[in-house]
Design an enzyme around this catalytic site. Structure first.
Site, PDB file in Angstrom:
ATOM      1  N   HIS A  81     -45.697  42.621 -32.254  1.00 33.58           N
ATOM      2  CA  HIS A  81     -47.110  42.707 -31.865  1.00 33.58           C
ATOM      3  C   HIS A  81     -47.285  44.214 -30.794  1.00 33.58           C
ATOM      4  CE1 HIS A  81     -47.820  39.010 -33.281  1.00 33.58           C
ATOM      5  NE2 HIS A  81     -46.755  38.715 -32.717  1.00 33.58           N
ATOM      6  N   LEU A  82     -48.166  44.764 -31.703  1.00 35.77           N
ATOM      7  CA  LEU A  82     -48.210  46.469 -31.239  1.00 35.77           C
ATOM      8  C   LEU A  82     -49.087  46.583 -29.988  1.00 35.77           C
ATOM      9  CD1 LEU A  82     -46.081  48.893 -33.625  1.00 35.77           C
ATOM     10  CD2 LEU A  82     -45.213  47.951 -30.960  1.00 35.77           C
ATOM     11  N   ASN A 131     -52.219  40.330 -36.212  1.00 35.68           N
ATOM     12  CA  ASN A 131     -53.727  39.974 -35.301  1.00 35.68           C
ATOM     13  C   ASN A 131     -53.985  40.926 -34.644  1.00 35.68           C
ATOM     14  OD1 ASN A 131     -50.730  40.044 -33.685  1.00 35.68           O
ATOM     15  ND2 ASN A 131     -51.703  38.042 -33.141  1.00 35.68           N
ATOM     16  N   HIS A 153     -41.123  41.579 -36.475  1.00 44.53           N
ATOM     17  CA  HIS A 153     -42.756  40.473 -36.230  1.00 44.53           C
ATOM     18  C   HIS A 153     -42.080  41.286 -34.361  1.00 44.53           C
ATOM     19  CE1 HIS A 153     -44.153  36.481 -35.806  1.00 44.53           C
ATOM     20  NE2 HIS A 153     -44.380  36.622 -34.982  1.00 44.53           N
ATOM     21  N   HIS A 170     -46.646  31.780 -40.242  1.00 45.89           N
ATOM     22  CA  HIS A 170     -46.655  31.687 -38.903  1.00 45.89           C
ATOM     23  C   HIS A 170     -47.021  29.427 -38.830  1.00 45.89           C
ATOM     24  CE1 HIS A 170     -47.921  30.843 -34.445  1.00 45.89           C
ATOM     25  NE2 HIS A 170     -48.454  29.766 -35.085  1.00 45.89           N
ATOM     26  N   ASP A 229     -40.391  38.800 -32.066  1.00 44.93           N
ATOM     27  CA  ASP A 229     -41.626  38.159 -31.447  1.00 44.93           C
ATOM     28  C   ASP A 229     -42.454  38.791 -30.272  1.00 44.93           C
ATOM     29  OD1 ASP A 229     -44.114  37.122 -32.264  1.00 44.93           O
ATOM     30  OD2 ASP A 229     -43.624  35.405 -31.421  1.00 44.93           O
ATOM     31  N   ASN A 231     -45.614  30.627 -28.922  1.00 43.41           N
ATOM     32  CA  ASN A 231     -45.959  29.922 -30.136  1.00 43.41           C
ATOM     33  C   ASN A 231     -44.943  29.907 -30.985  1.00 43.41           C
ATOM     34  OD1 ASN A 231     -47.067  28.257 -31.204  1.00 43.41           O
ATOM     35  ND2 ASN A 231     -48.904  28.420 -31.239  1.00 43.41           N
TER      36      ASN A 231
END
Length: 439
Positions: A68-69, A100, A66, A185, A311, A284
């Site tokens: 986010h890049l 995303n 998990h 999610h 995350d 979140n």
């Protein structure tokens, strides 16, 4: 021998890691040659070049389910190059990059674009996660079969929940037929609403909109049943409540293919910190109660939760400096995951390096369907080295990520990753590792 990743530092060649403790066990000498673990013995040949690493812990390279890049679309917060450098510094050799981005990773062409960028800039292996729905809009499925043909193994709308039960049921059916993973999610849109902070006393004191636990739990219960009907593998992202733990425990007792992850911050921090309205603590799902933290820790120890995932959600300082309600959710976490987990397990009296390896490497790899080194002779020399006695004060200015939005700034945490390698190539090393080199 070519480098397995673009930003590897250097090949180890033929070398001995002297005195290391694989999985925290008995000290041995590990011989690395041609990208593999060639030999494990009490005392390797003294004439070979190597590193004097007495007491250092040798673990398999970590796998983050998990991450986010941000690239493409938000390179000011993170790029594939900077994010994977942060990953390598944290001991990670594989990261699953969430969909995303801007544009969303929802077509085969966009998957190919990400793998192309990673091939030329990354410091670890990058596995693109494709969106479940087009544009993360929750209305129409992506071309899942085509995406699977392009190598996608995991689908997620992370950052948003697939609220439509019929749509998710269809996605689970496709996933079951092709043997891939759906990661949800869990955030019921109507129940969570515009929630900003965990529902309870902290929310009442601040006057911020509450984000109730039931908004997570109802989705997890629904999706577990849908996955069971389809015979699909369901992965629950960033579990945060005691109720969710009980639902997952129940689903597993039925023999259903449900797995779950927890973040380091949900194992350590509570909504009392969020009540300070320091946006470093805005995440979140939100930070929850002490009782939830206790339940999550118990679930990690008893195996109900299968993996720790970061995350990792980098944001610019300017965006995080906005007032609470307009600041984005998210914390960076790749470079602090191991020390936070070690701190948590130490607090529980259960720091066990085999457990760390299961939570950060073996478990995530098994869930994602990829292979990782078991640190046996003949296995790839893909590993990280940890100094278990090197406490560190978290200083985001020294991190490799483009963003500094960590809630752990200034915290004194145990352990430090001193080197990471993929197939015998160093992807991260510190002065503490370099100083151990023997000619």
């Amino acid at each position: 021998m070519s480098s397995p990743v673009a930003n590897a530092i250097s090949p180890l060649g033929t070398a001995v890691l002297r005195g290391v403790r694989p999985l925290g066990g008995t000290p041995v000498d590990v011989v690395v040659a041609d990208g593999t673990i060639a030999e494990i013995s009490p005392a390797a040949a003294g004439t070979l070049p190597g590193y004097r690493l007495d007491g250092m812990i040798l673990l398999p390279g970590f796998v983050d389910l998990h991450t986010h890049l941000r690239e493409p679309g938000a390179e000011e917060a993170e790029t594939i190059a900077s994010g994977t450098r942060a990953a390598a510094a944290g001991g990670y050799t594989d990261v699953f990059a969430m969909a995303n981005t801007d544009p969303v990773t929802d077509t085969p062409q966009r998957v190919t674009a990400i793998t192309g960028i990673a091939a030329s800039t990354a410091a670890c292996r990058v596995h693109p996660v494709a969106a479940i729905t087009r544009g993360l809009a929750g209305q129409q499925l992506t071309p899942m079969t085509e995406l699977i043909d392009h190598g996608v193994r995991m689908f997620s709308d992370d950052g948003k929940c697939v609220d439509d039960a019929a749509l998710l049921r269809e996605a689970l059916g496709i996933a079951a037929r092709h043997g891939v993973l759906v990661a949800q999610h869990a955030q019921h849109g109507q129940l969570a609403g515009d929630g900003q902070i965990n529902a309870g006393p902290a929310a009442q004191r601040t006057g911020l909109a509450p984000w109730p636990a039931v908004a997570e739990e109802t989705i997890v219960a629904r999706d577990a049943i849908l996955a069971a009907e389809a015979g699909a593998a369901l992965h629950v992202c960033h579990v945060s409540t005691a109720g969710t733990v009980e639902i997952i425990r129940w689903a597993k007792a039925q023999g259903w293919r449900v797995t779950a992850e927890v973040t380091p911050h949900h194992l350590l921090l509570t909504d009392e910190l969020a009540a300070l309205q320091d946006t470093r603590y805005k995440v979140n799902p939100p930070l929850r109660r002490d009782a939830d933290v206790a339940a999550l820790r118990e679930a990690v120890l008893d195996g109900t939760i299968d993996a720790v995932a970061t995350d990792h959600a980098p944001h610019t300082t300017a965006s995080k400096n906005r007032p609470w309600c307009s600041a984005p959710f998210g914390m960076s976490g790749l470079e602090t995951a191991l020390p936070v987990l070690a701190h948590v397990l130490t607090e529980t009296g259960a720091l066990d390096w085999e457990k760390v390896a299961e939570l950060l490497a073996f478990g995530p790899a098994r869930i994602a369907g990829i292979t990782t080194s078991a640190l046996r002779a003949g296995d790839p020399a893909t590993f990280c080295l940890i100094d278990p006695n090197a406490a560190q004060t978290v200083d985001p200015a020294r991190h490799h990520s483009n963003s500094v939005n960590t809630p752990f700034q200034g915290m004194r945490l145990p352990t430090r990753v001193i080197a990471t390698a993929i197939d015998g190539h160093l992807t991260h090393s510190t002065d503490a590792f370099d100083e151990t080199k023997q000619v």
